[in-house]
Write a protein that holds these residues in place. Structure first.
Motif, PDB file in Angstrom:
ATOM      1  N   LEU A  77       0.668  -5.211 -23.723  1.00  0.00           N
ATOM      2  CA  LEU A  77       0.471  -6.606 -22.910  1.00  0.00           C
ATOM      3  C   LEU A  77      -1.245  -6.720 -22.548  1.00  0.00           C
ATOM      4  CD1 LEU A  77      -0.450  -7.887 -19.678  1.00  0.00           C
ATOM      5  CD2 LEU A  77       1.751  -8.713 -20.202  1.00  0.00           C
ATOM      6  N   SER A  78      -1.298  -8.019 -22.789  1.00  0.00           N
ATOM      7  CA  SER A  78      -3.154  -8.419 -22.608  1.00  0.00           C
ATOM      8  C   SER A  78      -3.051  -9.557 -22.081  1.00  0.00           C
ATOM      9  CB  SER A  78      -4.166  -8.320 -23.738  1.00  0.00           C
ATOM     10  OG  SER A  78      -5.192  -7.845 -22.971  1.00  0.00           O
ATOM     11  N   GLY A  79      -4.735  -9.884 -21.682  1.00  0.00           N
ATOM     12  CA  GLY A  79      -5.015 -11.822 -21.347  1.00  0.00           C
ATOM     13  C   GLY A  79      -6.301 -11.626 -21.277  1.00  0.00           C
ATOM     14  N   MET A  80      -6.792 -12.127 -20.643  1.00  0.00           N
ATOM     15  CA  MET A  80      -8.373 -13.520 -20.691  1.00  0.00           C
ATOM     16  C   MET A  80      -8.484 -14.329 -19.346  1.00  0.00           C
ATOM     17  SD  MET A  80      -9.536 -13.589 -24.428  1.00  0.00           S
ATOM     18  CE  MET A  80      -8.991 -12.091 -25.957  1.00  0.00           C
ATOM     19  N   ARG A  81      -9.530 -14.417 -19.046  1.00  0.00           N
ATOM     20  CA  ARG A  81      -9.672 -14.855 -17.707  1.00  0.00           C
ATOM     21  C   ARG A  81     -10.040 -16.474 -18.582  1.00  0.00           C
ATOM     22  NH1 ARG A  81     -13.908 -12.512 -14.017  1.00  0.00           N
ATOM     23  NH2 ARG A  81     -14.356 -11.532 -16.531  1.00  0.00           N
ATOM     24  N   PRO A  82      -8.951 -17.912 -18.072  1.00  0.00           N
ATOM     25  CA  PRO A  82      -9.238 -18.968 -19.152  1.00  0.00           C
ATOM     26  C   PRO A  82     -11.008 -19.948 -18.771  1.00  0.00           C
ATOM     27  CG  PRO A  82      -8.596 -19.683 -16.329  1.00  0.00           C
ATOM     28  CD  PRO A  82      -8.796 -17.431 -16.505  1.00  0.00           C
ATOM     29  N   ILE A 140      -2.676 -15.859 -19.599  1.00  0.00           N
ATOM     30  CA  ILE A 140      -3.737 -16.424 -19.081  1.00  0.00           C
ATOM     31  C   ILE A 140      -4.217 -16.323 -17.701  1.00  0.00           C
ATOM     32  CG2 ILE A 140      -5.236 -18.781 -18.732  1.00  0.00           C
ATOM     33  CD1 ILE A 140      -3.455 -19.195 -20.843  1.00  0.00           C
ATOM     34  N   ALA A 141      -5.015 -15.169 -17.092  1.00  0.00           N
ATOM     35  CA  ALA A 141      -5.242 -15.266 -15.929  1.00  0.00           C
ATOM     36  C   ALA A 141      -6.616 -15.885 -15.074  1.00  0.00           C
ATOM     37  CB  ALA A 141      -6.624 -13.281 -16.179  1.00  0.00           C
ATOM     38  N   ASP A 142      -5.495 -17.045 -15.040  1.00  0.00           N
ATOM     39  CA  ASP A 142      -6.298 -18.371 -14.108  1.00  0.00           C
ATOM     40  C   ASP A 142      -6.625 -17.584 -12.761  1.00  0.00           C
ATOM     41  OD1 ASP A 142      -3.542 -18.852 -13.594  1.00  0.00           O
ATOM     42  OD2 ASP A 142      -3.387 -20.366 -14.288  1.00  0.00           O
ATOM     43  N   TYR A 143      -6.038 -17.181 -11.985  1.00  0.00           N
ATOM     44  CA  TYR A 143      -5.940 -16.596 -10.687  1.00  0.00           C
ATOM     45  C   TYR A 143      -6.361 -15.373 -11.076  1.00  0.00           C
ATOM     46  CZ  TYR A 143      -1.685 -18.185  -8.060  1.00  0.00           C
ATOM     47  OH  TYR A 143      -0.620 -18.799  -7.609  1.00  0.00           O
ATOM     48  N   HIS A 144      -7.250 -14.351 -11.688  1.00  0.00           N
ATOM     49  CA  HIS A 144      -7.981 -13.759 -12.044  1.00  0.00           C
ATOM     50  C   HIS A 144     -10.023 -14.772 -11.611  1.00  0.00           C
ATOM     51  CE1 HIS A 144      -6.036 -10.010 -12.790  1.00  0.00           C
ATOM     52  NE2 HIS A 144      -6.801  -9.619 -11.792  1.00  0.00           N
ATOM     53  N   ALA A 145      -9.803 -16.089 -12.287  1.00  0.00           N
ATOM     54  CA  ALA A 145     -10.254 -16.658 -12.608  1.00  0.00           C
ATOM     55  C   ALA A 145     -11.248 -17.006 -11.082  1.00  0.00           C
ATOM     56  CB  ALA A 145     -10.666 -17.770 -13.723  1.00  0.00           C
ATOM     57  N   GLY A 187      -9.775  -6.921  -4.881  1.00  0.00           N
ATOM     58  CA  GLY A 187      -8.063  -6.569  -5.161  1.00  0.00           C
ATOM     59  C   GLY A 187      -7.931  -6.939  -6.935  1.00  0.00           C
ATOM     60  N   TYR A 188      -9.296  -7.267  -7.507  1.00  0.00           N
ATOM     61  CA  TYR A 188      -8.773  -8.206  -9.167  1.00  0.00           C
ATOM     62  C   TYR A 188      -7.693  -7.126  -9.998  1.00  0.00           C
ATOM     63  CZ  TYR A 188     -10.276  -9.913 -13.378  1.00  0.00           C
ATOM     64  OH  TYR A 188     -10.710 -10.217 -14.649  1.00  0.00           O
ATOM     65  N   PRO A 189      -8.115  -5.761 -10.001  1.00  0.00           N
ATOM     66  CA  PRO A 189      -7.599  -4.374 -11.038  1.00  0.00           C
ATOM     67  C   PRO A 189      -6.051  -5.066 -10.356  1.00  0.00           C
ATOM     68  CG  PRO A 189      -9.305  -3.523  -9.573  1.00  0.00           C
ATOM     69  CD  PRO A 189      -9.039  -4.604  -8.988  1.00  0.00           C
ATOM     70  N   LEU A 228      -4.028  -6.700  -9.131  1.00  0.00           N
ATOM     71  CA  LEU A 228      -3.621  -8.110  -9.577  1.00  0.00           C
ATOM     72  C   LEU A 228      -3.032  -7.971 -11.554  1.00  0.00           C
ATOM     73  CD1 LEU A 228      -2.146 -11.245  -9.228  1.00  0.00           C
ATOM     74  CD2 LEU A 228      -4.780 -11.377  -9.743  1.00  0.00           C
ATOM     75  N   GLN A 229      -4.401  -6.916 -11.923  1.00  0.00           N
ATOM     76  CA  GLN A 229      -3.745  -6.834 -13.206  1.00  0.00           C
ATOM     77  C   GLN A 229      -2.907  -5.676 -13.458  1.00  0.00           C
ATOM     78  OE1 GLN A 229      -7.452  -6.392 -15.502  1.00  0.00           O
ATOM     79  NE2 GLN A 229      -7.106  -5.855 -16.679  1.00  0.00           N
ATOM     80  N   ALA A 230      -3.078  -4.519 -12.817  1.00  0.00           N
ATOM     81  CA  ALA A 230      -1.980  -3.871 -12.673  1.00  0.00           C
ATOM     82  C   ALA A 230      -0.567  -4.413 -12.674  1.00  0.00           C
ATOM     83  CB  ALA A 230      -1.769  -2.615 -11.798  1.00  0.00           C
ATOM     84  N   ALA A 231      -0.779  -5.388 -11.609  1.00  0.00           N
ATOM     85  CA  ALA A 231       0.727  -6.146 -11.398  1.00  0.00           C
ATOM     86  C   ALA A 231       1.170  -6.822 -13.108  1.00  0.00           C
ATOM     87  CB  ALA A 231       0.628  -7.174 -10.226  1.00  0.00           C
ATOM     88  N   ASP A 232       0.525  -7.560 -12.756  1.00  0.00           N
ATOM     89  CA  ASP A 232      -0.069  -9.051 -14.885  1.00  0.00           C
ATOM     90  C   ASP A 232       0.179  -7.664 -15.556  1.00  0.00           C
ATOM     91  OD1 ASP A 232      -1.323 -10.193 -13.873  1.00  0.00           O
ATOM     92  OD2 ASP A 232      -2.823  -9.941 -14.517  1.00  0.00           O
ATOM     93  N   ILE A 233       0.272  -6.240 -15.729  1.00  0.00           N
ATOM     94  CA  ILE A 233       0.775  -4.873 -16.670  1.00  0.00           C
ATOM     95  C   ILE A 233       1.652  -4.717 -16.861  1.00  0.00           C
ATOM     96  CG2 ILE A 233      -0.312  -2.857 -18.026  1.00  0.00           C
ATOM     97  CD1 ILE A 233      -2.873  -3.623 -17.637  1.00  0.00           C
ATOM     98  N   PRO A 263      -3.984  -4.053 -25.496  1.00  0.00           N
ATOM     99  CA  PRO A 263      -5.457  -4.447 -25.812  1.00  0.00           C
ATOM    100  C   PRO A 263      -6.405  -4.869 -25.660  1.00  0.00           C
ATOM    101  CG  PRO A 263      -3.723  -4.838 -26.447  1.00  0.00           C
ATOM    102  CD  PRO A 263      -3.178  -4.314 -25.480  1.00  0.00           C
ATOM    103  N   VAL A 264      -7.963  -4.364 -24.887  1.00  0.00           N
ATOM    104  CA  VAL A 264      -8.717  -4.997 -24.028  1.00  0.00           C
ATOM    105  C   VAL A 264     -10.166  -4.712 -24.888  1.00  0.00           C
ATOM    106  CG1 VAL A 264      -7.598  -5.867 -22.201  1.00  0.00           C
ATOM    107  CG2 VAL A 264      -8.340  -3.170 -22.796  1.00  0.00           C
ATOM    108  N   GLY A 265     -10.995  -5.272 -24.619  1.00  0.00           N
ATOM    109  CA  GLY A 265     -12.296  -4.382 -24.498  1.00  0.00           C
ATOM    110  C   GLY A 265     -12.839  -3.442 -23.630  1.00  0.00           C
ATOM    111  N   ASP A 284     -15.008  -2.476 -21.118  1.00  0.00           N
ATOM    112  CA  ASP A 284     -15.040  -3.200 -19.804  1.00  0.00           C
ATOM    113  C   ASP A 284     -14.438  -2.490 -18.931  1.00  0.00           C
ATOM    114  OD1 ASP A 284     -14.158  -4.981 -21.130  1.00  0.00           O
ATOM    115  OD2 ASP A 284     -14.979  -7.299 -19.398  1.00  0.00           O
ATOM    116  N   GLN A 285     -12.458  -2.964 -19.480  1.00  0.00           N
ATOM    117  CA  GLN A 285     -11.401  -2.732 -18.893  1.00  0.00           C
ATOM    118  C   GLN A 285     -10.834  -1.932 -18.373  1.00  0.00           C
ATOM    119  OE1 GLN A 285     -10.614  -5.852 -17.239  1.00  0.00           O
ATOM    120  NE2 GLN A 285     -12.184  -6.593 -18.056  1.00  0.00           N
ATOM    121  N   LEU A 286     -11.638  -0.792 -19.300  1.00  0.00           N
ATOM    122  CA  LEU A 286     -10.835   0.446 -19.286  1.00  0.00           C
ATOM    123  C   LEU A 286     -10.617   0.841 -18.320  1.00  0.00           C
ATOM    124  CD1 LEU A 286     -12.408   2.720 -22.273  1.00  0.00           C
ATOM    125  CD2 LEU A 286     -10.250   1.185 -22.791  1.00  0.00           C
TER     126      LEU A 286
END
Ligand code: TRP
Length: 328
Positions: free
Chosen positions: A8-13, A44-49, A131-133, A135-140, A149-151, A153-155
């Motif tokens: 599972l991976s994503g990016m902000r648009p 596509i992490a549009d809420y994160h954007a 709470g950004y992370p 929401l990211q935990a919920a995504d995953i 698989p991420v860069g 900065d996401q560790l």
């Protein structure tokens, strides 16, 4: 499907992607997809954007541009559903449950948050951004993702995801795996000015650049300031163009190194050789892109079908969560 590992991976648009996105994460998405043995999901992490920019007027357009780049890079939407976080309401539900399992102090310690607050000069931040992370935990975890698989900065966000999974499982019973991050070898690619490649710094080579764009941009790349003209010896290890050779022209890496160090190879020639290799690398992207160019409706369809597939998994997970929590 016998026990395929879930990716599972994503990016902000943020719109069009560049070579740094490829080397930082996308390369791994495609490699894992093509290796077989995995089920990929890409969001596509549009809420994160919205956490750092309340203006939503270009999110849709940016999302389509980003999906197009993913497809051009080799993501196969039949195999790897692509979808928007905002279209699957289970993301927000699971985010709410997870928000009870982590302290605000833990979130305030998140180094990625601290870095961004400093770099973007954000000032006081919203509750949602803290709470950004979560929401990211919920995504995953909504997809029970095992490999992320991420860069680099996401560790810190993947670490928070692991903690939340562990705490949920301890409190309510085993529902979630503890996902692991997967980094690429070439985590940070420098931009044409030597700083981190970034669209806002105007130092990026886009995955959608034409061969001519690539050449023009490369001409402006900064090289060793002590190598002023052909004949002067250069220092490849401090030259960003050499980094591009290492990544996109590894067969000639040693030859370029010798040419640069001896002075025989001038910077203009060296840059044009790098531009050529990058163009060869991007040619298949250009070929795949043609199918979608001028057809935003094809991209919309791909998203719709990805969202249907993702939604049915998300629903199942939320039902597991409610059952484990004995609510509903
Ligand atoms: N935070 C990631 C980034 O900035 C984007 C993201 C959102 C993500 N949700 C994710 C990445 C889930 C991996 C898994 O790039």
């Amino acid at each position: 499907m016998p026990n395929k590992k879930i990716i599972l991976s994503g990016m902000r648009p943020t719109g069009k992607l560049h070579l740094g996105h490829w080397t930082g994460a996308l390369e791994n998405w495609v490699a894992l997809q093509n290796e077989g043995g995995y089920s990929n999901y890409h969001l596509i992490a549009d809420y994160h954007a919205i956490t750092t920019d309340l203006d939503t007027s270009r999110i849709h357009e940016h999302s389509l541009e980003m999906v197009l780049d993913w497809l051009a890079a080799g993501i196969d939407p039949e195999h790897s559903p692509v979808f928007r976080q905002s279209q699957i309401k289970e993301h927000t539900e699971l985010h709410l449950v997870f928000s009870m399992l982590i302290t605000t102090a833990r979130l305030e310690r998140n180094p990625t948050l601290k870095e961004q607050v400093r770099d973007l000069e954000l000032g006081p931040i919203s509750y949602g951004y803290l709470g950004y992370p979560v929401l990211q935990a919920a995504d995953i975890l909504l997809y029970k993702g095992e490999i992320v698989p991420v860069g680099e900065d996401q560790l810190s966000h993947v670490e928070i995801t692991r903690e939340i999974a562990r705490d949920f499982n301890r409190q309510y019973g085993q529902v979630f795996p503890e996902p692991a991050a997967r980094l690429t070898q070439f985590a940070r690619l420098p931009g044409l000015d030597g700083k981190k490649m970034s669209k806002s710094l105007n130092n990026a080579i886009l995955l959608s650049d034409s061969p001519d764009d690539v050449k023009k941009k490369m001409k402006k790349a900064v090289t060793d300031p002590l190598k002023i003209r052909k004949g002067d010896p250069g220092r490849p290890d401090i030259c960003l163009v050499f980094t591009y050779h290492k990544k996109f022209n590894s067969a000639e890496e040693q030859e370029i190194r010798r040419g640069c160090e001896s002075g025989e190879l001038g910077c203009v020639d060296c840059k044009m050789r790098a531009a050529e290799r990058i163009n060869t690398f991007l040619d298949p992207f250009r070929e795949r892109r043609k199918k979608y160019e001028g057809h935003p409706e094809r991209l919309e369809e791909i998203l719709k079908s990805g969202e249907e597939r993702a939604r049915s998994i998300a629903r199942q997970t939320m039902s597991d969560v409610h059952k484990a929590m004995k609510i509903g």
